[in-house]
Design a protein around this motif. Sequence first.
Motif: not given
Length: 445
Positions: A400-421
């Motif tokens: 969750y982020s209060e400031t992210a406005c786009w997909l590439d500004q989001l981070q995967p859950p802790q323990g994951q280096s990147e999103f599945f896709f």
Amino acid sequence: MRVFSHQRLGQIPQLVRHAPHLMESISLVARVLPFKVNDYVVNKLIDWTDVPNDPIFRLTFPQAQMLDAEDLEQLAYCVRNEGGEQQLNALIQRVRDGMNPHPAHQQLNAPSLDGQLLQGVQHKYAQTVLFFPSHGQTCHSYCTFCFRWPQFIGDKSLKFASNDGEQLHRYLARHPEVTDVLFTGGDPMVMTAAHLTRYLEPFLQPALSHVTTIRIGTKALSYWPYRFVSDTDTPQLMALLRRLVDSGKNVALMAHLNHWRELTTPVAEEAVSALQQLGIVIRAQGPVLRHINDSASTWKRNWEQQVRLGIVPYYMFVERDTGPQDYFQVPLARALSIYNEAIESVSGLAKTARGPSMSAGPGKVEVSGTLDLQGQRYFLLKFIQARDTRWLGKPFLARYSETACWLDQLQPPQGQSEFFFEAQYRRFVEQGAPQGTQALVRGEA
């Protein structure tokens, strides 16, 4: 129709009378971003007593805050000091280059036919092909947030366009998996009925019977509803659309509507009614935009008005990461809050609106909600459309982020280096346009 550009700002009497102090800044910003507005918007839609706060004014007239203050100052300096044309052009290009003019890897969508890259065609998803007719690569008026702004200022590297309808039809005949074709631009409804007939009439032939839906993306209901009421060739246009409907095609007008005021004129309502009498379905879509419609009450009224007129609320988009994005962008958390509050306050017929949705490089991603897990808060996301069909509908989490406005500004859950896709998407990008698209279409991704 009388059209105004930045060279003709002084010919808009309302602007001269109500907001003369804005003319210089509008003219400066319009050197960087495309500006075009017609007399219908000027005379019928803008409340000049509320300028510069009026949402339709901000929707069509460039604002000083759309550029960095230092860049605006340098522009003013170059313009005032005659003889610096080369310096001015270099500055304009630098500012444009800093606005991410090529979002979402659009070139990845370009397919090929007989070994040749198709111009003006995007096979974006397996069932859906987009076509950009060259005669429709402008608009009745320009929206200041438009993500296709580069093609309106002459950036040929993003100008998808073709006047070769036969090539499109041959491609579609070889791809029976395609059920939907979207004519887009620009705005196809700036074309004459004769040009539209050349592109659309072949869909009546048996070879294209698998194309059951023809979509037309347009802002004409807002910016020039006379197109469906009283233009010289309106009878020919409406007869063409009627033939398509009578043949069994689902003809859908994808209306870009950003504010409820756009459909408050009698001629706009008349245009809606005339299209519906032909059996055409009108679906409404548009992004949530700061300064324009970033409130639940505006979206509630927007959707309620659409339902009253028989228009289907379709999408609330997230403003794309291009152009004057800092001026318009709404954080995903706030967009979700606006959507939820608005959707909760309307009847079931308006709950067809989906969103907030990002048309990002990997696909169309919906922000479905938030979750609290093990003391951490997350966005719940899912693909509505995707380059790899295996991603469709698969829920995934982002911090969750209060400031992210786009997909590439989001981070995967802790323990994951990147999103599945992400790994597969990188391979699409590395493969290049035809290969990546064809792999998706064949289901080999």
